[in-house]
Design a protein around this motif. Structure first.
Motif, PDB file in Angstrom:
ATOM      1  N   ASP A 101       0.852  -1.185   0.000  1.00 40.90           N
ATOM      2  CA  ASP A 101       0.000   0.000   0.000  1.00 40.90           C
ATOM      3  C   ASP A 101       0.882   1.226   0.000  1.00 40.90           C
ATOM      4  O   ASP A 101       2.028   1.181   0.467  1.00 40.90           O
ATOM      5  CB  ASP A 101      -0.888   0.041   1.261  1.00 40.90           C
ATOM      6  CG  ASP A 101      -1.962  -1.031   1.261  1.00 40.90           C
ATOM      7  OD1 ASP A 101      -2.489  -1.328   0.181  1.00 40.90           O
ATOM      8  OD2 ASP A 101      -2.256  -1.560   2.346  1.00 40.90           O
ATOM      9  N   LEU A 102       0.339   2.329  -0.485  1.00 47.12           N
ATOM     10  CA  LEU A 102       1.058   3.594  -0.490  1.00 47.12           C
ATOM     11  C   LEU A 102       0.244   4.636   0.259  1.00 47.12           C
ATOM     12  O   LEU A 102      -0.972   4.751   0.071  1.00 47.12           O
ATOM     13  CB  LEU A 102       1.297   4.071  -1.924  1.00 47.12           C
ATOM     14  CG  LEU A 102       2.181   3.165  -2.795  1.00 47.12           C
ATOM     15  CD1 LEU A 102       2.124   3.620  -4.250  1.00 47.12           C
ATOM     16  CD2 LEU A 102       3.606   3.159  -2.290  1.00 47.12           C
ATOM     17  N   ILE A 133      -4.013   2.856  -2.243  1.00 47.08           N
ATOM     18  CA  ILE A 133      -3.321   4.132  -2.056  1.00 47.08           C
ATOM     19  C   ILE A 133      -4.231   5.065  -1.270  1.00 47.08           C
ATOM     20  O   ILE A 133      -5.397   5.263  -1.627  1.00 47.08           O
ATOM     21  CB  ILE A 133      -2.961   4.823  -3.388  1.00 47.08           C
ATOM     22  CG1 ILE A 133      -2.247   3.871  -4.344  1.00 47.08           C
ATOM     23  CG2 ILE A 133      -2.097   6.058  -3.132  1.00 47.08           C
ATOM     24  CD1 ILE A 133      -1.960   4.493  -5.703  1.00 47.08           C
ATOM     25  N   ILE A 192      -6.804  -0.506  -8.295  1.00 43.35           N
ATOM     26  CA  ILE A 192      -6.225  -0.119  -7.011  1.00 43.35           C
ATOM     27  C   ILE A 192      -7.315   0.500  -6.145  1.00 43.35           C
ATOM     28  O   ILE A 192      -8.112   1.309  -6.613  1.00 43.35           O
ATOM     29  CB  ILE A 192      -5.084   0.881  -7.229  1.00 43.35           C
ATOM     30  CG1 ILE A 192      -3.905   0.219  -7.946  1.00 43.35           C
ATOM     31  CG2 ILE A 192      -4.614   1.475  -5.905  1.00 43.35           C
ATOM     32  CD1 ILE A 192      -2.811   1.188  -8.348  1.00 43.35           C
ATOM     33  N   ILE A 252       0.715  -2.926  -6.240  1.00 42.40           N
ATOM     34  CA  ILE A 252       0.024  -1.938  -5.409  1.00 42.40           C
ATOM     35  C   ILE A 252      -1.424  -2.356  -5.186  1.00 42.40           C
ATOM     36  O   ILE A 252      -2.195  -2.509  -6.133  1.00 42.40           O
ATOM     37  CB  ILE A 252       0.075  -0.550  -6.061  1.00 42.40           C
ATOM     38  CG1 ILE A 252       1.535  -0.135  -6.300  1.00 42.40           C
ATOM     39  CG2 ILE A 252      -0.629   0.480  -5.186  1.00 42.40           C
ATOM     40  CD1 ILE A 252       1.682   1.137  -7.104  1.00 42.40           C
TER      41      ILE A 252
END
Length: 257
Positions: free
Chosen positions: A9-10, A40, A64, A37
């Protein structure tokens, strides 16, 4: 050399044109095919970076999960907008500084910059995605060595403190939950298994908060290049730890006042 994929995760912090640093970080991370990913979370400039990345994401055909934070003017609480809810107005609301822009109305509710309540919000990444590794891209300096004296410098530092405060409180809460959570199954397992990482640079502390309004290409390109450099440095130092252990010591936050 090929390696097994790692789901990440970002968490992308806001900070005006300093978000170009985050652009560079993402640009570099996307060059690693083993990084996948899952979600986010982004606020303000981080929301813009998150939306652009997610819109262009084609790897694996799975969308995402996006989490964009804005602050309700009426309640003072943060609202997290998810994929189907995200519009241009939501992104504008997440980046709406009340001293510069009118509040953005969404479904009859007025919103300001999400940085007041979550910069960025971490919790939904832990609770709503399958990744166990969260990488925080931090662009607001936590510390400045000199005490501000002028009215402008004081206001700039107050803004930095304000926009860092929600993140630091949430990270402390996460650190505590990781210590007490039942690592067995369900909700407790998500917190206990969370691994945290951080990408940042000392360069941004060299600039005053007013530089966040600097949209000149030379400045933006410089920050993008620094983001790529910092991400490469992170991967060189910590790439082998992703999927195995945390590289950011959240427990140290519990000793801070």
């Amino acid at each position: 050399m090929d390696r097994n994929p790692v789901l990440i995760d970002l968490a992308l912090q806001g900070g005006g044109s300093h978000g170009a640093f985050t652009w560079g970080v993402l640009d570099r991370l996307l060059e690693e095919p083993w990084l996948r990913i899952a979600g986010i979370s982004g606020t303000s400039a981080g929301a813009m970076n998150a939306a652009v990345l997610a819109d262009g994401w084609t790897d694996g055909g799975s969308p995402i999960k996006l989490f964009i934070t804005a602050t309700s003017v009426r309640t003072g609480r943060g609202r997290i907008f998810r994929n189907a809810e995200i519009t241009a107005d939501v992104l504008l609301a997440s980046a709406c500084l009340p001293t510069m822009f009118r509040a953005v109305e969404i479904d009859g509710e007025a919103y300001w910059d999400g940085g007041f309540t979550g910069n960025p919000t971490i919790t939904p990444l832990v609770r709503e995605t399958d990744a166990h590794d969260s990488i925080l891209v931090q662009i607001n300096p936590r510390e400045r060595q000199e005490t501000p004296r002028t009215a402008r410098d004081i206001l700039n530092r107050l803004n930095e403190v304000s926009f860092n405060s929600p993140l630091m409180k949430e990270l402390r809460m996460i650190a505590l939950l990781r210590q007490v959570a039942d690592p067995g199954t369900g909700e407790g397992a998500r917190w206990a298994q969370m691994r945290t990482h951080r990408i940042m640079t000392d360069m941004l502390a060299q600039f005053g908060a007013s530089s966040k309004l600097n949209a000149e290409w030379e400045f933006v390109a410089t920050l993008r290049a620094e983001g790529r450099r910092a991400a490469s440095e992170f991967l060189d130092a910590n790439g082998n730890d992703l999927g195995k252990r945390s590289t950011a010591d959240l427990d140290a936050l519990l000793t801070e006042c």
